[in-house]
Design a protein around this motif. Sequence first.
Motif, PDB file in Angstrom:
ATOM      1  N   VAL A  58      27.144  38.905  35.291  1.00  0.00           N
ATOM      2  CA  VAL A  58      27.311  40.082  35.720  1.00  0.00           C
ATOM      3  C   VAL A  58      27.487  40.767  34.571  1.00  0.00           C
ATOM      4  O   VAL A  58      28.449  40.489  33.843  1.00  0.00           O
ATOM      5  N   VAL A  59      26.619  41.730  34.157  1.00  0.00           N
ATOM      6  CA  VAL A  59      26.806  42.655  33.064  1.00  0.00           C
ATOM      7  C   VAL A  59      26.528  43.833  33.066  1.00  0.00           C
ATOM      8  O   VAL A  59      26.068  44.516  33.840  1.00  0.00           O
ATOM      9  N   ALA A  60      27.233  44.896  32.272  1.00  0.00           N
ATOM     10  CA  ALA A  60      27.195  46.269  32.064  1.00  0.00           C
ATOM     11  C   ALA A  60      25.729  46.635  31.723  1.00  0.00           C
ATOM     12  O   ALA A  60      25.249  45.951  30.644  1.00  0.00           O
ATOM     13  N   LEU A  61      25.074  47.813  32.251  1.00  0.00           N
ATOM     14  CA  LEU A  61      24.060  47.997  31.853  1.00  0.00           C
ATOM     15  C   LEU A  61      23.947  49.306  30.938  1.00  0.00           C
ATOM     16  O   LEU A  61      24.025  50.338  31.922  1.00  0.00           O
ATOM     17  N   GLY A  62      24.081  49.485  29.845  1.00  0.00           N
ATOM     18  CA  GLY A  62      23.986  50.648  29.344  1.00  0.00           C
ATOM     19  C   GLY A  62      22.787  50.968  28.392  1.00  0.00           C
ATOM     20  O   GLY A  62      21.775  51.565  29.219  1.00  0.00           O
ATOM     21  N   SER A  63      22.585  50.614  27.198  1.00  0.00           N
ATOM     22  CA  SER A  63      21.375  50.806  26.494  1.00  0.00           C
ATOM     23  C   SER A  63      20.515  49.716  27.106  1.00  0.00           C
ATOM     24  O   SER A  63      19.072  50.040  26.672  1.00  0.00           O
ATOM     25  N   ALA A 128      35.649  52.086  39.493  1.00  0.00           N
ATOM     26  CA  ALA A 128      35.860  51.854  38.061  1.00  0.00           C
ATOM     27  C   ALA A 128      37.360  52.167  37.816  1.00  0.00           C
ATOM     28  O   ALA A 128      37.853  51.557  36.642  1.00  0.00           O
ATOM     29  N   ALA A 129      38.348  52.970  38.475  1.00  0.00           N
ATOM     30  CA  ALA A 129      39.622  53.100  38.235  1.00  0.00           C
ATOM     31  C   ALA A 129      40.238  52.073  38.520  1.00  0.00           C
ATOM     32  O   ALA A 129      41.518  51.395  38.298  1.00  0.00           O
ATOM     33  N   GLU A 130      39.888  51.652  39.804  1.00  0.00           N
ATOM     34  CA  GLU A 130      40.678  50.382  40.540  1.00  0.00           C
ATOM     35  C   GLU A 130      40.415  49.070  39.973  1.00  0.00           C
ATOM     36  O   GLU A 130      41.322  48.468  39.922  1.00  0.00           O
ATOM     37  N   PRO A 132      39.858  47.985  36.830  1.00  0.00           N
ATOM     38  CA  PRO A 132      40.994  47.441  35.366  1.00  0.00           C
ATOM     39  C   PRO A 132      42.278  47.325  36.198  1.00  0.00           C
ATOM     40  O   PRO A 132      43.034  46.252  35.543  1.00  0.00           O
ATOM     41  N   ARG A 133      42.869  47.987  37.099  1.00  0.00           N
ATOM     42  CA  ARG A 133      44.196  47.730  37.565  1.00  0.00           C
ATOM     43  C   ARG A 133      44.318  45.987  38.395  1.00  0.00           C
ATOM     44  O   ARG A 133      45.094  45.337  38.134  1.00  0.00           O
ATOM     45  N   LEU A 134      43.026  45.810  39.032  1.00  0.00           N
ATOM     46  CA  LEU A 134      42.938  44.482  39.764  1.00  0.00           C
ATOM     47  C   LEU A 134      42.851  43.481  38.732  1.00  0.00           C
ATOM     48  O   LEU A 134      43.546  42.280  38.429  1.00  0.00           O
ATOM     49  N   ALA A 135      41.887  43.594  37.659  1.00  0.00           N
ATOM     50  CA  ALA A 135      41.714  42.741  36.682  1.00  0.00           C
ATOM     51  C   ALA A 135      42.898  42.220  35.935  1.00  0.00           C
ATOM     52  O   ALA A 135      43.476  41.384  35.182  1.00  0.00           O
ATOM     53  N   ALA A 136      43.597  43.495  35.553  1.00  0.00           N
ATOM     54  CA  ALA A 136      44.871  43.288  34.606  1.00  0.00           C
ATOM     55  C   ALA A 136      45.847  42.569  35.245  1.00  0.00           C
ATOM     56  O   ALA A 136      46.777  41.722  34.688  1.00  0.00           O
ATOM     57  N   ARG A 137      46.191  42.892  36.751  1.00  0.00           N
ATOM     58  CA  ARG A 137      47.491  42.248  37.310  1.00  0.00           C
ATOM     59  C   ARG A 137      46.934  40.722  37.900  1.00  0.00           C
ATOM     60  O   ARG A 137      47.844  40.199  38.144  1.00  0.00           O
ATOM     61  N   THR A 138      45.738  40.608  38.070  1.00  0.00           N
ATOM     62  CA  THR A 138      45.301  39.286  38.634  1.00  0.00           C
ATOM     63  C   THR A 138      44.958  38.250  37.544  1.00  0.00           C
ATOM     64  O   THR A 138      45.174  37.154  37.567  1.00  0.00           O
ATOM     65  N   GLU A 139      44.401  38.914  36.416  1.00  0.00           N
ATOM     66  CA  GLU A 139      43.860  37.751  35.352  1.00  0.00           C
ATOM     67  C   GLU A 139      44.267  38.070  33.927  1.00  0.00           C
ATOM     68  O   GLU A 139      44.094  37.284  33.188  1.00  0.00           O
ATOM     69  N   GLY A 140      45.040  39.319  33.735  1.00  0.00           N
ATOM     70  CA  GLY A 140      45.419  39.627  32.560  1.00  0.00           C
ATOM     71  C   GLY A 140      44.367  40.015  31.533  1.00  0.00           C
ATOM     72  O   GLY A 140      44.568  39.977  30.349  1.00  0.00           O
ATOM     73  N   TYR A 147      31.939  50.790  30.542  1.00  0.00           N
ATOM     74  CA  TYR A 147      31.300  49.742  30.682  1.00  0.00           C
ATOM     75  C   TYR A 147      31.769  48.573  31.444  1.00  0.00           C
ATOM     76  O   TYR A 147      31.515  48.261  32.630  1.00  0.00           O
ATOM     77  N   THR A 148      33.049  47.818  31.072  1.00  0.00           N
ATOM     78  CA  THR A 148      33.475  46.861  31.860  1.00  0.00           C
ATOM     79  C   THR A 148      33.971  47.087  33.009  1.00  0.00           C
ATOM     80  O   THR A 148      34.296  46.282  33.907  1.00  0.00           O
ATOM     81  N   ALA A 149      34.826  48.079  33.110  1.00  0.00           N
ATOM     82  CA  ALA A 149      35.690  48.683  34.731  1.00  0.00           C
ATOM     83  C   ALA A 149      34.307  48.562  35.551  1.00  0.00           C
ATOM     84  O   ALA A 149      34.574  48.224  36.860  1.00  0.00           O
TER      85      ALA A 149
END
Length: 200
Positions: A58-63, A128-130, A132-140, A147-149
């Motif tokens: 699963v990847v961000a699609l920017g350019s 996308a705001a939620e 990063p909080r989940l990833a930081a708290r559960t996976e560090g 992009y990644t959010a």
Amino acid sequence: MAHKVRKLEYTIGTALAAGADTLVTVGAPQSNHARLTAGVRAGRRELLSQVPSLDLAVVALGSGGTMAGLVAALGADRVLGVDTGAMDEPAAAVAAMVGELTGSGLRDRLRIRSDQVGAGYGRLTESAAEAPRLAARTEGVALDPVYTARTMAGLIAAVEDGTVTPGRTTVCWHTGGLPGLFGRTEAVDRFGSALERFPA
């Protein structure tokens, strides 16, 4: 940011084979691509050697470049792009790049989620705001707001709607971008205030 280094292996390899001694590139402000082009190095491992049982990336699609590279290497069925709203016709852009890399047109087979764009590129969405909080708290793991959010929010949505199912080996492709967080005060404020609510 290994995906950007992986792409640069091909670009730099081609340039060196052609006898070039200078490479000029461009990117958005705080571009990770520009940073890594300036400091390109060899010897990175390929994704499938690290995760031979990979079912889905699963990847961000920017350019579209990262997704196109993954599709060329893994096939369209094993890549899910999460549209960030960076361009009007992302499927066409990715299909064109895949065509250049592989000689085949895959536009109808590309897997792209467009449900994380929100108000547009660079605008922070609730999901996308939620994420990063989940990833930081559960996976560090730290995520940038553009992009990644969105990628993680797209993966969460894919799990919720059954697109990604238990037992599948799924990789959320972290494309870097953390320095971009500091250029977006809204994101810093929201992430910071949210994390303050939780005990360490």
